[in-house]
Motif scaffolding. Structure first.
Motif, PDB file in Angstrom:
ATOM      1  N   THR A   1       0.970  -1.077  -0.026  1.00  0.00           N
ATOM      2  CA  THR A   1       0.013   0.254   0.089  1.00  0.00           C
ATOM      3  C   THR A   1       0.970   1.270  -0.119  1.00  0.00           C
ATOM      4  N   LEU A   2       2.064   0.743   0.239  1.00  0.00           N
ATOM      5  CA  LEU A   2       3.125   2.308   0.270  1.00  0.00           C
ATOM      6  C   LEU A   2       4.188   2.067  -0.967  1.00  0.00           C
ATOM      7  N   ASN A   3       3.508   1.436  -1.963  1.00  0.00           N
ATOM      8  CA  ASN A   3       4.200   1.318  -3.385  1.00  0.00           C
ATOM      9  C   ASN A   3       5.537   0.648  -3.252  1.00  0.00           C
ATOM     10  N   GLN A   4       5.604  -0.321  -2.386  1.00  0.00           N
ATOM     11  CA  GLN A   4       7.005  -0.940  -2.357  1.00  0.00           C
ATOM     12  C   GLN A   4       7.262  -2.094  -3.340  1.00  0.00           C
ATOM     13  N   ASN A   5       5.991  -2.636  -3.761  1.00  0.00           N
ATOM     14  CA  ASN A   5       6.095  -3.680  -4.827  1.00  0.00           C
ATOM     15  C   ASN A   5       6.873  -4.985  -4.292  1.00  0.00           C
ATOM     16  N   VAL A   6       6.519  -5.381  -3.017  1.00  0.00           N
ATOM     17  CA  VAL A   6       7.268  -6.540  -2.551  1.00  0.00           C
ATOM     18  C   VAL A   6       6.636  -7.820  -2.434  1.00  0.00           C
TER      19      VAL A   6
ATOM     20  N   LEU B   1      21.235  -6.390  -0.612  1.00  0.00           N
ATOM     21  CA  LEU B   1      20.172  -6.390   0.216  1.00  0.00           C
ATOM     22  C   LEU B   1      19.166  -5.295  -0.615  1.00  0.00           C
ATOM     23  N   ALA B   2      18.044  -5.479  -0.301  1.00  0.00           N
ATOM     24  CA  ALA B   2      17.071  -4.224  -0.835  1.00  0.00           C
ATOM     25  C   ALA B   2      16.746  -3.340   0.370  1.00  0.00           C
ATOM     26  N   ASP B   3      16.874  -2.024  -0.137  1.00  0.00           N
ATOM     27  CA  ASP B   3      16.197  -1.081   0.931  1.00  0.00           C
ATOM     28  C   ASP B   3      15.097  -0.217   0.328  1.00  0.00           C
ATOM     29  N   ALA B   4      14.661   0.491   0.982  1.00  0.00           N
ATOM     30  CA  ALA B   4      13.471   1.487   0.765  1.00  0.00           C
ATOM     31  C   ALA B   4      13.727   2.959   1.091  1.00  0.00           C
ATOM     32  N   PRO B   5      14.245   3.492   0.418  1.00  0.00           N
ATOM     33  CA  PRO B   5      14.694   5.003   0.650  1.00  0.00           C
ATOM     34  C   PRO B   5      13.547   5.830   0.759  1.00  0.00           C
ATOM     35  N   TRP B   6      12.439   5.787  -0.196  1.00  0.00           N
ATOM     36  CA  TRP B   6      11.349   6.331   0.025  1.00  0.00           C
ATOM     37  C   TRP B   6      10.519   6.305   1.502  1.00  0.00           C
TER      38      TRP B   6
ATOM     39  N   LEU C   1      10.710  -9.760  -0.237  1.00  0.00           N
ATOM     40  CA  LEU C   1      11.764  -9.533  -1.006  1.00  0.00           C
ATOM     41  C   LEU C   1      11.154  -8.246  -1.850  1.00  0.00           C
ATOM     42  N   ARG C   2      12.222  -7.504  -2.336  1.00  0.00           N
ATOM     43  CA  ARG C   2      12.060  -6.517  -3.281  1.00  0.00           C
ATOM     44  C   ARG C   2      12.961  -6.446  -4.293  1.00  0.00           C
ATOM     45  N   ASP C   3      12.601  -6.683  -5.422  1.00  0.00           N
ATOM     46  CA  ASP C   3      13.293  -6.672  -6.717  1.00  0.00           C
ATOM     47  C   ASP C   3      14.260  -7.895  -6.382  1.00  0.00           C
ATOM     48  N   GLY C   4      13.809  -9.065  -5.873  1.00  0.00           N
ATOM     49  CA  GLY C   4      14.416 -10.364  -5.749  1.00  0.00           C
ATOM     50  C   GLY C   4      15.387 -10.394  -4.615  1.00  0.00           C
ATOM     51  N   LYS C   5      15.569  -9.043  -3.856  1.00  0.00           N
ATOM     52  CA  LYS C   5      16.755  -9.165  -2.828  1.00  0.00           C
ATOM     53  C   LYS C   5      15.725  -8.957  -1.616  1.00  0.00           C
ATOM     54  N   LYS C   6      16.377  -9.410  -0.313  1.00  0.00           N
ATOM     55  CA  LYS C   6      15.771  -9.345   0.836  1.00  0.00           C
ATOM     56  C   LYS C   6      15.672  -7.835   1.431  1.00  0.00           C
ATOM     57  N   LEU C   7      14.257  -7.387   1.802  1.00  0.00           N
ATOM     58  CA  LEU C   7      13.971  -6.143   2.250  1.00  0.00           C
ATOM     59  C   LEU C   7      13.721  -6.382   3.779  1.00  0.00           C
ATOM     60  N   ALA C   8      13.014  -7.340   4.172  1.00  0.00           N
ATOM     61  CA  ALA C   8      12.683  -7.363   5.745  1.00  0.00           C
ATOM     62  C   ALA C   8      12.610  -8.901   6.016  1.00  0.00           C
ATOM     63  N   GLY C   9      12.788  -9.358   7.172  1.00  0.00           N
ATOM     64  CA  GLY C   9      12.647 -10.674   7.741  1.00  0.00           C
ATOM     65  C   GLY C   9      12.128 -10.669   9.007  1.00  0.00           C
ATOM     66  N   ILE C  10      11.375 -11.891   9.348  1.00  0.00           N
ATOM     67  CA  ILE C  10      10.750 -12.126  10.398  1.00  0.00           C
ATOM     68  C   ILE C  10      11.166 -13.440  11.348  1.00  0.00           C
ATOM     69  N   LEU C  11      11.377 -13.200  12.684  1.00  0.00           N
ATOM     70  CA  LEU C  11      11.764 -14.161  13.438  1.00  0.00           C
ATOM     71  C   LEU C  11      10.630 -14.539  14.570  1.00  0.00           C
ATOM     72  N   LEU C  12       9.821 -15.721  14.526  1.00  0.00           N
ATOM     73  CA  LEU C  12       8.893 -15.862  15.462  1.00  0.00           C
ATOM     74  C   LEU C  12       9.176 -16.830  16.389  1.00  0.00           C
TER      75      LEU C  12
END
Length: 267
Positions: free
Chosen positions: A111-116, A170-175, A125-136
């Motif tokens: 919804t924030l236009n990140q296309n993940v 790694l992916a990042d999200a400058p916006w 993933l964003r553009d095939g690279k890791k943007l975020a991870g989850i540990l449960l």
């Protein structure tokens, strides 16, 4: 070349709460400048908790990923937080929960236009690279059900030095890094609170088609690795109601339980 990190890392619990929906306002919000691991902090407090707690750290010095792998962070370059929440299900009925949390985060980011997209079992993933991870992590609750702690690390601006340490791009999200951090965190918490309420009532079934719609490797050849060794090879079809990866191999269909295995695209 080194990317410049955004120094606007101000986070305030009161400001986050003001931006939350009703469900998320039931969560006690804590912001700390630095800690070892927000997951470890909350896991140690589970026997005393009466309400859900969100613990946010500007910097983690001992963050962890799956299988105890270190999660390296840069102050101001990432959003790192953990959410403790009580669910009515017993621990053995929570196999699909990491995937449900992935759906909630991915839909919010989109919804924030990140296309993940989602990589089984718990990467965004964003553009095939890791943007975020989850540990449960979880523990059976004395009052019944389960206390879970969901740790999330979201890359906002990643330095070349960090990529060198990690050993991969790694992916990042400058916006997103330019967004008000309190607003960003409130939106993520709203999504998580809604998803956890939905999971409490319906389990993973409410998330299954949504996960498959976000599947980064749908109908692609993949390898399932166990400690670096190929355990299975086949076509990734999607996930089932338990959160297992459904793999079409030469020997037939295999449903892979997450555990400590990893998915890699076949090359």
């Amino acid at each position: 070349m080194t990317r410049q990190l955004n120094k606007n890392t101000l986070l305030n619990a009161v400001d986050i709460e003001k931006l939350c929906d009703a469900a998320a306002r039931e969560v006690d919000i804590e912001v700390v400048q630095e800690t070892g691991s927000t997951n470890a902090d909350l896991m140690s407090r589970l026997p005393l908790l009466q309400r859900p707690v969100l613990r946010v750290a500007v910097h983690q010095t001992a963050g962890r990923g799956r299988a105890g792998r270190p999660w390296l962070t840069v102050p101001g370059g990432m959003l790192t937080f953990s959410l403790a929440w009580h669910l009515p299900q017993a621990p053995q009925n929570l196999l699909g929960l990491p995937l449900a949390i992935g759906v909630a985060l991915a839909e919010c980011l989109n919804t924030l236009n990140q296309n993940v997209q989602l990589k089984w079992p718990n990467d965004i993933l964003r553009d095939g690279k890791k943007l975020a991870g989850i540990l449960l992590e979880s523990a059976a609750a004395s009052e019944g059900g389960t206390w879970i702690v969901a740790g999330i690390g979201l890359n906002l601006q990643v330095s070349d030095e960090l990529e060198a340490q990690v050993g991969r791009a790694l992916a990042d999200a400058p916006w997103l890094a330019q967004m008000d951090r309190n607003l960003l965190l409130a939106q993520l918490l709203n999504a998580l609170a809604s998803a956890l309420q939905q999971f409490a009532g319906h389990g993973f079934s409410a998330f299954l088609p949504r996960w498959n719609a976000l599947h980064a490797y749908a109908n692609q050849s993949v390898h399932i690795l166990d400690h670096g060794q190929i355990l299975h090879a086949g076509i990734a079809l999607g996930v089932d109601l338990l959160g297992c990866l459904v793999l079409q191999t030469e020997q037939g269909q295999v449903n892979v339980l997450a555990g400590d295995v990893s998915l890699r695209p076949a090359t």
